[in-house]
Write an enzyme that holds these catalytic residues in place. Sequence first.
Site, PDB file in Angstrom:
ATOM      1  N   ASP A 181       0.824  -1.201   0.000  1.00 20.16           N
ATOM      2  CA  ASP A 181       0.000   0.000   0.000  1.00 20.16           C
ATOM      3  C   ASP A 181       0.866   1.263   0.000  1.00 20.16           C
ATOM      4  OD1 ASP A 181      -2.687   1.185   0.338  1.00 20.16           O
ATOM      5  OD2 ASP A 181      -1.989   1.754   2.337  1.00 20.16           O
ATOM      6  N   GLU A 211       1.432  -0.045  -4.889  1.00 17.69           N
ATOM      7  CA  GLU A 211       0.424   0.971  -5.180  1.00 17.69           C
ATOM      8  C   GLU A 211       1.087   2.331  -5.303  1.00 17.69           C
ATOM      9  OE1 GLU A 211      -3.648   3.026  -3.498  1.00 17.69           O
ATOM     10  OE2 GLU A 211      -2.065   2.406  -2.127  1.00 17.69           O
TER      11      GLU A 211
END
Length: 540
Positions: A204, A268
């Site tokens: 993330d 990401e």
Amino acid sequence: MTTALAGAPWWQRGVVYQIYPLSFQDGNGDGIGDLAGIRSRLDHLVDLGADAIWLSPIHPSPMHDHGYDVADYEDVHPRFGTLAEFDAFVEAVHGRGLKLVLDLVANHTSHLHPWFVESRSSRDNPKRDWYIWRDPAPGGGPPNNWVSYFGSAWTLDELSGQYYFHQFRAEQPEVNYRNPDVAAAYRDIMRFWLRRGVDGFRADVIALMSKDDRFLDEPDDPAYVATEMAPYFSRIHLYTRDQPAVHEIIRGMRRTLDEFPDRVLIGELDPTEHLMEFYGAGDECHLPFNFKLILEPWDPVVHRRLIDEYDAALPAGAWPNWVIGNHDRDRFVDRFGRRQGRVAQMLVLTLRGTPIYYYGDEIGMPNGAVPPDAWSRIPEIDPPDPKRNRAESPRTPMQWTAGPNAGFCPPGVVPWMPIAAGHETINVEVETRDPTSVLSLVRRLIELRRTSPALAVGAYRSIDPGADGLLAYERRLADDRFLVVLNYLDEPLEVALPGLDGRWTVALSTELDRPDEPADRPLRLRANEGVILRAAPVAT
């Protein structure tokens, strides 16, 4: 499987399917998705042709940010199941020939994580330096002007008199990678799950994991519009994202991953200005997320440019990827319309690169309306910030049947979020019976990709279509050749593509009704239609 496909890693030749666990399938009758529910639906993924599952966070969490505030990295949230159930889930996934990717939230923890509880207990606690703490500014107030998505990026801890840093909610304090023990701890967390059989991680917000240690003010962004954009976009983030030191953090993660064979690291990145840097020298992410089809206008001229630029900019040996939907963006049928949504399906499943696919997109699920009181179903989940309210609408429960609650949970049970409108016709059961449905199209597209080396791993070459409203490109590997032609307009078109002759036939239309039709000049396309043309092998 051909030699070309067999020689490519699974994450290059396959389709990665994102599951939002709260919303995929309720397995225990409480109206909330869980591991048991997902396990009961694995055959759908096999029938679809997916190769891997990516699960959004499943760890224990107070749910201030839907699980992206992790309180324990080495366990499963009781709402989703137990660690023993997870192990059985991994076995079931692998038993069906699928891979499993977990979310790794390594930029921040929950404020309830034991690391942070220790860190905030006193200034001299051994874990104090595991987070980013600063004294107030000389005149009082936050240490500098850094902002989060919700306002100031600094929260005062009354006990110690210092501020801690967070770019998301105050309940998500950010870890300090300048302390090497932090990176080592995350590498151990990776090993914990890799030893349990996990096939990789989606890391993330990786661009945020390092911050400039001078803590200088960031300049204002003149493009910021306060009434339309989150506070985060009020600054140009010179010191809190894309810092050079982030690449060593990611290289450390990759070295850990490489201790285990045949694993993948997906990163990401949003926005994507520095995307190519996150491949490193083949020693960082295998697949840094490419959100260009989400962020750019839906326009064939724009798409040709961005696809060509992206393909040309890839480092040697790097592999592309494409995303048109996820849990933070409106469903693409809401962005483009239902008929153009079929063109979007063909685009993402025929470009060179790994498609990363969002649950429900295979049936053309729309956004769902989420009333304010919907959030009371799971009391610990915070209602969305008004500026991010639209980000919640793609997270409604998966639509399996035309019956009550769309088959997501038993009749009479209140699902954690309302079912989107139209589930009576937009669902897996109904679309499986319809040979012209969106689901039938996606299954055919994935099947064609899986059996055609050119579409799976072949080269990409853009073609000037010679007409407005069209995107055209070739996929080729040796004698396996395809032309993909997509009509972005709501009107029929004729196009005289160069090279079309009697050797070309329609392999697939988005309308699923032109099998093996000869493709001569001019090529006729209906409104909002895409076609894949296949060349007959050259006789030798």
